[in-house]
Design a protein around this motif. Sequence first.
Motif, PDB file in Angstrom:
ATOM      1  N   VAL A  32      16.370 -17.002  -6.942  1.00 57.65           N
ATOM      2  CA  VAL A  32      16.411 -16.216  -8.174  1.00 57.65           C
ATOM      3  C   VAL A  32      16.898 -17.118  -9.304  1.00 57.65           C
ATOM      4  O   VAL A  32      17.408 -18.212  -9.058  1.00 57.65           O
ATOM      5  N   PRO A  33      16.721 -16.712 -10.568  1.00 60.20           N
ATOM      6  CA  PRO A  33      17.201 -17.542 -11.673  1.00 60.20           C
ATOM      7  C   PRO A  33      18.674 -17.908 -11.499  1.00 60.20           C
ATOM      8  O   PRO A  33      19.513 -17.054 -11.218  1.00 60.20           O
ATOM      9  N   GLY A  34      18.945 -19.196 -11.636  1.00 60.22           N
ATOM     10  CA  GLY A  34      20.264 -19.731 -11.362  1.00 60.22           C
ATOM     11  C   GLY A  34      20.317 -20.511 -10.071  1.00 60.22           C
ATOM     12  O   GLY A  34      21.259 -21.259  -9.824  1.00 60.22           O
ATOM     13  N   GLY A  35      19.286 -20.343  -9.205  1.00 59.75           N
ATOM     14  CA  GLY A  35      19.177 -21.135  -7.995  1.00 59.75           C
ATOM     15  C   GLY A  35      19.713 -20.502  -6.740  1.00 59.75           C
ATOM     16  O   GLY A  35      19.577 -21.087  -5.652  1.00 59.75           O
ATOM     17  N   ALA A  36      20.328 -19.317  -6.824  1.00 59.79           N
ATOM     18  CA  ALA A  36      20.852 -18.668  -5.625  1.00 59.79           C
ATOM     19  C   ALA A  36      19.710 -18.234  -4.708  1.00 59.79           C
ATOM     20  O   ALA A  36      18.612 -17.908  -5.160  1.00 59.79           O
ATOM     21  N   SER A  37      19.996 -18.239  -3.406  1.00 65.33           N
ATOM     22  CA  SER A  37      19.045 -17.784  -2.402  1.00 65.33           C
ATOM     23  C   SER A  37      19.483 -16.403  -1.930  1.00 65.33           C
ATOM     24  O   SER A  37      20.537 -16.255  -1.311  1.00 65.33           O
ATOM     25  N   VAL A  38      18.685 -15.393  -2.229  1.00 66.54           N
ATOM     26  CA  VAL A  38      19.087 -13.994  -2.056  1.00 66.54           C
ATOM     27  C   VAL A  38      18.290 -13.355  -0.918  1.00 66.54           C
ATOM     28  O   VAL A  38      17.063 -13.517  -0.850  1.00 66.54           O
ATOM     29  N   PRO A  39      18.947 -12.621  -0.009  1.00 63.83           N
ATOM     30  CA  PRO A  39      18.199 -11.929   1.044  1.00 63.83           C
ATOM     31  C   PRO A  39      17.181 -10.956   0.454  1.00 63.83           C
ATOM     32  O   PRO A  39      17.468 -10.237  -0.504  1.00 63.83           O
ATOM     33  N   ALA A  40      15.999 -10.951   1.040  1.00 64.29           N
ATOM     34  CA  ALA A  40      14.927 -10.089   0.546  1.00 64.29           C
ATOM     35  C   ALA A  40      14.015  -9.714   1.698  1.00 64.29           C
ATOM     36  O   ALA A  40      13.780 -10.513   2.606  1.00 64.29           O
ATOM     37  N   ALA A  41      13.484  -8.509   1.636  1.00 65.69           N
ATOM     38  CA  ALA A  41      12.506  -8.057   2.621  1.00 65.69           C
ATOM     39  C   ALA A  41      11.112  -8.379   2.109  1.00 65.69           C
ATOM     40  O   ALA A  41      10.727  -7.930   1.026  1.00 65.69           O
ATOM     41  N   GLY A  42      10.361  -9.142   2.881  1.00 62.22           N
ATOM     42  CA  GLY A  42       8.982  -9.450   2.534  1.00 62.22           C
ATOM     43  C   GLY A  42       8.057  -8.403   3.131  1.00 62.22           C
ATOM     44  O   GLY A  42       7.655  -8.501   4.303  1.00 62.22           O
ATOM     45  N   VAL A  43       7.728  -7.383   2.365  1.00 59.61           N
ATOM     46  CA  VAL A  43       6.923  -6.264   2.846  1.00 59.61           C
ATOM     47  C   VAL A  43       5.504  -6.746   3.136  1.00 59.61           C
ATOM     48  O   VAL A  43       4.887  -7.434   2.305  1.00 59.61           O
ATOM     49  N   THR A  44       4.967  -6.375   4.286  1.00 59.50           N
ATOM     50  CA  THR A  44       3.709  -6.963   4.739  1.00 59.50           C
ATOM     51  C   THR A  44       2.976  -6.024   5.683  1.00 59.50           C
ATOM     52  O   THR A  44       3.529  -5.018   6.141  1.00 59.50           O
ATOM     53  N   MET A  45       1.727  -6.367   5.966  1.00 59.87           N
ATOM     54  CA  MET A  45       0.926  -5.697   6.999  1.00 59.87           C
ATOM     55  C   MET A  45       0.892  -4.182   6.818  1.00 59.87           C
ATOM     56  O   MET A  45       1.032  -3.413   7.765  1.00 59.87           O
ATOM     57  N   VAL A  46       0.690  -3.749   5.571  1.00 65.18           N
ATOM     58  CA  VAL A  46       0.669  -2.320   5.248  1.00 65.18           C
ATOM     59  C   VAL A  46      -0.771  -1.816   5.277  1.00 65.18           C
ATOM     60  O   VAL A  46      -1.646  -2.371   4.611  1.00 65.18           O
ATOM     61  N   SER A  47      -1.002  -0.758   6.030  1.00 63.24           N
ATOM     62  CA  SER A  47      -2.344  -0.172   6.073  1.00 63.24           C
ATOM     63  C   SER A  47      -2.263   1.270   6.547  1.00 63.24           C
ATOM     64  O   SER A  47      -1.305   1.665   7.216  1.00 63.24           O
ATOM     65  N   VAL A  48      -3.267   2.050   6.175  1.00 64.17           N
ATOM     66  CA  VAL A  48      -3.439   3.414   6.670  1.00 64.17           C
ATOM     67  C   VAL A  48      -4.895   3.555   7.090  1.00 64.17           C
ATOM     68  O   VAL A  48      -5.811   3.158   6.354  1.00 64.17           O
ATOM     69  N   ALA A  49      -5.118   4.099   8.266  1.00 60.19           N
ATOM     70  CA  ALA A  49      -6.483   4.304   8.756  1.00 60.19           C
ATOM     71  C   ALA A  49      -7.258   5.208   7.806  1.00 60.19           C
ATOM     72  O   ALA A  49      -6.719   6.177   7.258  1.00 60.19           O
ATOM     73  N   GLY A  50      -8.545   4.882   7.618  1.00 61.11           N
ATOM     74  CA  GLY A  50      -9.383   5.679   6.721  1.00 61.11           C
ATOM     75  C   GLY A  50      -9.461   7.133   7.122  1.00 61.11           C
ATOM     76  O   GLY A  50      -9.686   8.011   6.278  1.00 61.11           O
ATOM     77  N   THR A  51      -9.249   7.417   8.389  1.00 64.33           N
ATOM     78  CA  THR A  51      -9.298   8.800   8.877  1.00 64.33           C
ATOM     79  C   THR A  51      -8.045   9.600   8.540  1.00 64.33           C
ATOM     80  O   THR A  51      -8.024  10.821   8.712  1.00 64.33           O
ATOM     81  N   HIS A  52      -6.986   8.905   8.078  1.00 64.90           N
ATOM     82  CA  HIS A  52      -5.705   9.584   7.853  1.00 64.90           C
ATOM     83  C   HIS A  52      -5.178   9.359   6.439  1.00 64.90           C
ATOM     84  O   HIS A  52      -3.969   9.412   6.197  1.00 64.90           O
ATOM     85  N   ARG A  53      -6.078   9.127   5.505  1.00 65.60           N
ATOM     86  CA  ARG A  53      -5.655   8.960   4.118  1.00 65.60           C
ATOM     87  C   ARG A  53      -5.245  10.306   3.527  1.00 65.60           C
ATOM     88  O   ARG A  53      -5.676  11.362   3.962  1.00 65.60           O
ATOM     89  N   ARG A  54      -4.375  10.224   2.497  1.00 68.79           N
ATOM     90  CA  ARG A  54      -3.920  11.388   1.731  1.00 68.79           C
ATOM     91  C   ARG A  54      -3.222  12.427   2.607  1.00 68.79           C
ATOM     92  O   ARG A  54      -3.338  13.638   2.382  1.00 68.79           O
ATOM     93  N   ARG A  55      -2.507  11.946   3.600  1.00 68.57           N
ATOM     94  CA  ARG A  55      -1.692  12.838   4.430  1.00 68.57           C
ATOM     95  C   ARG A  55      -0.207  12.464   4.343  1.00 68.57           C
ATOM     96  O   ARG A  55       0.588  12.969   5.120  1.00 68.57           O
ATOM     97  N   GLY A  56       0.140  11.552   3.433  1.00 68.54           N
ATOM     98  CA  GLY A  56       1.533  11.172   3.289  1.00 68.54           C
ATOM     99  C   GLY A  56       1.990  10.082   4.228  1.00 68.54           C
ATOM    100  O   GLY A  56       3.188   9.790   4.307  1.00 68.54           O
TER     101      GLY A  56
END
Length: 411
Positions: free
Chosen positions: A70-94
């Motif tokens: 991050v600005p200033g050079g610190a190394s900050v813990p972060a979650a790298g969100v990945t591999m997100v998908s929803v099957a086409g058969t189950h869209r718009r169900r929350g």
Amino acid sequence: MGTDTDLRVLRQDEWDKWYETLIRAFSGVPEAPEERELWNALTELDRSLGAWDGSECVGTAGAFSFRVTVPGGASVPAAGVTMVSVAGTHRRRGVLTAMMRRQLDDIRSLGEPLALLTASEPAIYGRFGYDAASFQRGAEIDTSRTTLSVPPGTDDVRLRYAAPEDVLDACEAVYAELVPRRPGMTARMPGWERVGVLDPESERDGASPLQCVVAERHGRVVGYARFRVKLGWEESGHNGTVVLQNLDALDPAADAALWRFLFGIDLTTTLVVRGRPVDEAWQYLVSDIRRCRPRTRDQLYVRLVDVGAALRARTYQAPVDVVFEVEDAFCPWNTGRWRLTGDAKGASCERTEDAADLALTVRELGAAYLGGVSLAALGAAGRVRELRQGALTEAAVGFGSTVAPWLSHGF
């Protein structure tokens, strides 16, 4: 989600079916075995969620445990969100909303103040509090009609070919030295060094296997470039293409030496560049920027999971003392007033009952967090409201970065 759908943490014996759901959502084209094997090894099962309808996987989401500069050079813990998908058969169900809800709750419980992602469809993630915080530069450089003016010391840099695997450790050392210098870069976690040398034939598009050149000074590797070459011919002669995959260098001379090499590879007339920093030096060395056809697109999306911890973790290039009125509908624990006080040495950010100076949502804070998006520009778009005259300029200057943020690799 519907009552017939179960959301749970992934088990190892479910990974194949879970990953097939993800692949199908991204066109269904199978990956090379070596790619699949690597992503299997990198998957953090305890941070991966699957939505199941009976025995069928209908939703996927995961996270990698990263540390981001991050600005200033610190190394900050972060979650790298990945591999997100929803099957086409189950869209718009929350299903997606349920996965994002569970994931952000989990990230908060782990004490990670930030979540990061690269968006296949940017419109999806704004409703969950993410916004574009860094951008990337691409180019198709006509090397037959573009030259480079290189800085002093470039001729002192020695270049040599090397098999990518043979110099992997030396290249990783260069990368590690660069990570603290630029916001948005992630420290390489174990196993991630393999991503840079993954070279399935399916990814080459008719080009050569991955090649590597290292830059050396006094026997030390100070830079490297990984690339492919695709030869081409027409009646008037050769028109081959160099496709750059990675380039990192520790100083201007080493950087220029590598770019000059790429410009001059025999039998080629085009250098294709993707995913580079928007402020990269080569753009100011070329004889004709128009012949490079530069283009810019969004890259890393940032979400502040803990507003106070996130804003305390970075520094500010000019003194700032401002009260934010923050709205966060999806993570309501962030909603309220926060007083940020900071400068180049450090910062504090605590809840306050003082009158607000600026009103915005958590998305604007995420966009501006790495210093690549101006709060003033967001204000001009009507996304930040100034409640105290001068507060927007003060905050915008403080949040800025002298180096453009950049994500060095996808995930």
